[in-house]
Design a protein around this motif. Structure first.
Motif, PDB file in Angstrom:
ATOM      1  N   THR A 297      -4.486  -9.231 -14.196  1.00  0.00           N
ATOM      2  CA  THR A 297      -5.028  -8.170 -15.057  1.00  0.00           C
ATOM      3  C   THR A 297      -6.313  -7.605 -14.489  1.00  0.00           C
ATOM      4  N   VAL A 298      -7.234  -8.476 -14.112  1.00  0.00           N
ATOM      5  CA  VAL A 298      -8.520  -8.031 -13.590  1.00  0.00           C
ATOM      6  C   VAL A 298      -8.341  -7.294 -12.269  1.00  0.00           C
ATOM      7  N   GLU A 299      -7.461  -7.780 -11.401  1.00  0.00           N
ATOM      8  CA  GLU A 299      -7.244  -7.117 -10.119  1.00  0.00           C
ATOM      9  C   GLU A 299      -6.651  -5.722 -10.312  1.00  0.00           C
ATOM     10  N   LEU A 300      -5.737  -5.570 -11.262  1.00  0.00           N
ATOM     11  CA  LEU A 300      -5.171  -4.246 -11.520  1.00  0.00           C
ATOM     12  C   LEU A 300      -6.235  -3.325 -12.100  1.00  0.00           C
ATOM     13  N   ALA A 301      -7.058  -3.834 -12.989  1.00  0.00           N
ATOM     14  CA  ALA A 301      -8.141  -3.018 -13.543  1.00  0.00           C
ATOM     15  C   ALA A 301      -9.081  -2.547 -12.438  1.00  0.00           C
ATOM     16  N   ARG A 302      -9.379  -3.418 -11.476  1.00  0.00           N
ATOM     17  CA  ARG A 302     -10.250  -3.047 -10.357  1.00  0.00           C
ATOM     18  C   ARG A 302      -9.625  -1.930  -9.535  1.00  0.00           C
ATOM     19  N   GLU A 303      -8.318  -2.052  -9.274  1.00  0.00           N
ATOM     20  CA  GLU A 303      -7.628  -1.015  -8.501  1.00  0.00           C
ATOM     21  C   GLU A 303      -7.687   0.331  -9.205  1.00  0.00           C
ATOM     22  N   LEU A 304      -7.566   0.323 -10.511  1.00  0.00           N
ATOM     23  CA  LEU A 304      -7.618   1.570 -11.269  1.00  0.00           C
ATOM     24  C   LEU A 304      -9.022   2.161 -11.267  1.00  0.00           C
ATOM     25  N   VAL A 305     -10.043   1.307 -11.446  1.00  0.00           N
ATOM     26  CA  VAL A 305     -11.422   1.786 -11.449  1.00  0.00           C
ATOM     27  C   VAL A 305     -11.783   2.424 -10.114  1.00  0.00           C
ATOM     28  N   ARG A 306     -11.229   1.923  -9.033  1.00  0.00           N
ATOM     29  CA  ARG A 306     -11.546   2.444  -7.702  1.00  0.00           C
ATOM     30  C   ARG A 306     -11.020   3.860  -7.463  1.00  0.00           C
ATOM     31  N   ARG A 307     -10.142   4.334  -8.328  1.00  0.00           N
ATOM     32  CA  ARG A 307      -9.627   5.703  -8.212  1.00  0.00           C
ATOM     33  C   ARG A 307     -10.500   6.641  -9.041  1.00  0.00           C
ATOM     34  N   ARG A 308     -11.072   7.624  -8.374  1.00  0.00           N
ATOM     35  CA  ARG A 308     -12.018   8.536  -9.040  1.00  0.00           C
ATOM     36  C   ARG A 308     -11.239   9.582  -9.840  1.00  0.00           C
ATOM     37  N   SER A 309     -10.844   9.222 -11.016  1.00  0.00           N
ATOM     38  CA  SER A 309      -9.936  10.052 -11.814  1.00  0.00           C
ATOM     39  C   SER A 309     -10.685  10.802 -12.921  1.00  0.00           C
ATOM     40  N   GLU A 310     -11.596  11.659 -12.533  1.00  0.00           N
ATOM     41  CA  GLU A 310     -12.323  12.452 -13.511  1.00  0.00           C
ATOM     42  C   GLU A 310     -11.397  13.521 -14.075  1.00  0.00           C
ATOM     43  N   THR A 311     -11.466  13.729 -15.374  1.00  0.00           N
ATOM     44  CA  THR A 311     -10.575  14.644 -16.089  1.00  0.00           C
ATOM     45  C   THR A 311     -10.448  15.985 -15.367  1.00  0.00           C
ATOM     46  N   PRO A 312      -9.216  16.500 -15.168  1.00  0.00           N
ATOM     47  CA  PRO A 312      -7.917  15.901 -15.508  1.00  0.00           C
ATOM     48  C   PRO A 312      -7.216  15.272 -14.297  1.00  0.00           C
ATOM     49  N   ASP A 313      -7.977  14.919 -13.273  1.00  0.00           N
ATOM     50  CA  ASP A 313      -7.407  14.359 -12.043  1.00  0.00           C
ATOM     51  C   ASP A 313      -7.035  12.897 -12.255  1.00  0.00           C
ATOM     52  N   ASP A 314      -5.762  12.586 -12.106  1.00  0.00           N
ATOM     53  CA  ASP A 314      -5.311  11.203 -12.261  1.00  0.00           C
ATOM     54  C   ASP A 314      -5.626  10.351 -11.040  1.00  0.00           C
ATOM     55  N   ALA A 315      -5.772  10.981  -9.874  1.00  0.00           N
ATOM     56  CA  ALA A 315      -6.167  10.301  -8.630  1.00  0.00           C
ATOM     57  C   ALA A 315      -5.222   9.165  -8.235  1.00  0.00           C
ATOM     58  N   GLY A 316      -3.942   9.280  -8.596  1.00  0.00           N
ATOM     59  CA  GLY A 316      -2.957   8.281  -8.176  1.00  0.00           C
ATOM     60  C   GLY A 316      -2.841   7.074  -9.070  1.00  0.00           C
ATOM     61  N   CYS A 317      -3.575   7.032 -10.169  1.00  0.00           N
ATOM     62  CA  CYS A 317      -3.497   5.869 -11.067  1.00  0.00           C
ATOM     63  C   CYS A 317      -2.084   5.687 -11.611  1.00  0.00           C
ATOM     64  N   GLN A 318      -1.467   6.758 -12.048  1.00  0.00           N
ATOM     65  CA  GLN A 318      -0.161   6.643 -12.679  1.00  0.00           C
ATOM     66  C   GLN A 318       0.941   6.307 -11.674  1.00  0.00           C
ATOM     67  N   THR A 319       0.754   6.682 -10.428  1.00  0.00           N
ATOM     68  CA  THR A 319       1.700   6.260  -9.385  1.00  0.00           C
ATOM     69  C   THR A 319       1.673   4.745  -9.232  1.00  0.00           C
ATOM     70  N   LEU A 320       0.476   4.192  -9.209  1.00  0.00           N
ATOM     71  CA  LEU A 320       0.322   2.736  -9.138  1.00  0.00           C
ATOM     72  C   LEU A 320       0.969   2.068 -10.343  1.00  0.00           C
ATOM     73  N   LEU A 321       0.737   2.603 -11.537  1.00  0.00           N
ATOM     74  CA  LEU A 321       1.324   2.032 -12.745  1.00  0.00           C
ATOM     75  C   LEU A 321       2.842   2.116 -12.711  1.00  0.00           C
ATOM     76  N   SER A 322       3.365   3.237 -12.266  1.00  0.00           N
ATOM     77  CA  SER A 322       4.822   3.411 -12.200  1.00  0.00           C
ATOM     78  C   SER A 322       5.464   2.384 -11.279  1.00  0.00           C
ATOM     79  N   GLN A 323       4.813   2.096 -10.166  1.00  0.00           N
ATOM     80  CA  GLN A 323       5.345   1.105  -9.228  1.00  0.00           C
ATOM     81  C   GLN A 323       5.426  -0.268  -9.874  1.00  0.00           C
TER      82      GLN A 323
END
Length: 400
Positions: free
Chosen positions: A6-32
């Motif tokens: 859980t913590v490692e996935l949260a870190r990976e998401l935080v590392r993506r600069r997803s300022e509104t409305p840019d997802d910055a690849g977060c949802q691709t990671l989640l989909s995988q």
């Protein structure tokens, strides 16, 4: 030092600069991650907003009952001055048991908990028990919650409605805990409506006020009435009766002025108009239509020359005690030993777009003390507890 999934996935998401409305690849990671455990993942995108709709169930998600959905957002607010952060906001640094970074608490941490809770739940009920879970699980993730929120959850719900897909229960991962993890869940939210008011007068020289009409002066009595009014008090009821009638889960409807602007820049000129920004936060005991009518009636009583531009309302909702509220409260108590307070306080969330579809909606997430602030952070221990709570909720609602 190794950390939980859980913590490692949260870190990976935080590392993506997803300022509104840019997802910055977060949802691709989640989909995988979700596809690997049998979820069907679909992008339902509108304009520049990225939306993930992922579902899993024994039957097609349109007919499997109940459909239990986790809802959240991958977008974050701007960082503010980078020099004021003790750690870079997109490094995902962990120090003294705290994950630092923009979105760590609001709400990439919760999204990581959604995924890992689903991973463990699916493994247990698909492999160990020899059969799949009941109903269906969904995730609705948007990149437009912190922004205008027009093409995110609201648009996806409209699309699902057109497909005749009905969400039965929804857990929104907003950071709801106050002092201690698990101390608060949100079982509803107040409605919100913004407005812009123009009050007109007549511009003139300040030394000749009889030749002008000062809108700052003419507006004051009306503004005093607006600020002091009890907005849920019917004309034919007394105050004690109204207090007894009021929904005890919600504070009274509130009205706030947020900005008053007038003047030409010169100190010797009476302005020709003033502009006022205001907001209502209202309970289910009233409606946006009634508030607008009352608001305009007061202005008319004071014989003002005015114009109003109303914003799109965010409607209030309340989830009554039932299967979802019971499951969430029981899960928190089992995992943490605490019985959470049920609250409707705070701002708006995307729950306001989901509840009108008929879904039961509860918001539950980590401590909200640092959200939208410099040095936003969340406890890694709390993230693991939150993931355990989400898994426990799924077990209570969907276990065979």
């Amino acid at each position: 030092m190794s950390h939980s999934a859980t913590v490692e996935l949260a870190r990976e998401l935080v590392r993506r600069r997803s300022e509104t409305p840019d997802d910055a690849g977060c949802q691709t990671l989640l989909s995988q991650r979700l596809a690997a455990i049998g979820f069907t993942c679909e992008q339902i995108n509108f304009h520049d907003v990225t939306n993930l709709w992922a579902t899993r169930g024994r039957e097609h998600h349109q007919t499997a009952k109940p459909l239990v959905v986790f809802a959240g957002h991958t977008d974050v607010v701007p960082t503010g001055p980078l020099a004021q952060w003790s750690m870079p906001p997109f490094d995902g640094a962990i120090k003294d048991g705290m994950l630092h970074g923009r979105g760590a608490a609001d709400m990439k941490g919760s999204i990581a908990c959604f995924v890992t809770a689903c991973e463990r739940f699916v493994e247990i009920h698909n492999n160990h028990s020899g059969g799949d879970h009941n109903g269906a699980i969904g995730l609705l993730i948007t990149s437009d919650e912190e922004g205008v929120a027009k093409w995110g959850t609201q648009a996806v719900i409209a699309e699902l409605d057109a497909r005749k897909v009905k969400i039965d229960m929804c857990i929104v991962g907003e950071p709801t805990s106050s002092e201690t993890f698990g101390d608060t869940v949100k079982v509803g939210r107040r409605g919100s409506i913004n407005g812009k008011l123009i009050i007109r007068g007549k511009q003139g020289h300040i030394a000749y006020p009889h030749l002008a009409v000062n809108p700052l002066h003419t507006a004051l009595p009306a503004l005093a009435d607006l600020v002091s009014r009890k907005w849920e008090q019917d004309e034919d009821r007394n105050e004690d009766q109204d207090e007894n009638k009021r929904n005890q889960f919600f504070p009274p409807t509130g009205f706030q002025l947020s900005n008053i602007n007038g003047g030409t820049g010169a100190s010797n000129v009476i302005p020709g108009e003033i502009r006022i920004d205001f907001n209502f936060r209202y309970s289910p005991q009233t409606t946006d239509i009634k508030l607008k009518q009352q608001f305009e009636a007061i202005l008319c009583q004071h014989h003002l020359d005015f114009e109003i531009q109303w914003g799109m309302p965010g409607y209030p909702y309340q989830t009554k005690p039932g299967a979802l509220v019971d499951a969430v409260v029981a899960s928190i108590t089992e995992v943490t030993g605490r019985t959470p307070t049920r609250s409707t306080a705070g701002g708006t969330s995307d729950g306001r777009f989901i509840a009108p579809s008929g879904a039961q909606v509860v918001e539950f997430g980590p401590i909200n003390a640092t959200i939208h602030q410099i040095n936003e952070q969340v406890s890694t221990t709390d993230l693991d507890l939150l993931s355990a709570c989400y898994e426990n909720i799924l077990t209570r609602l969907l276990a065979p």
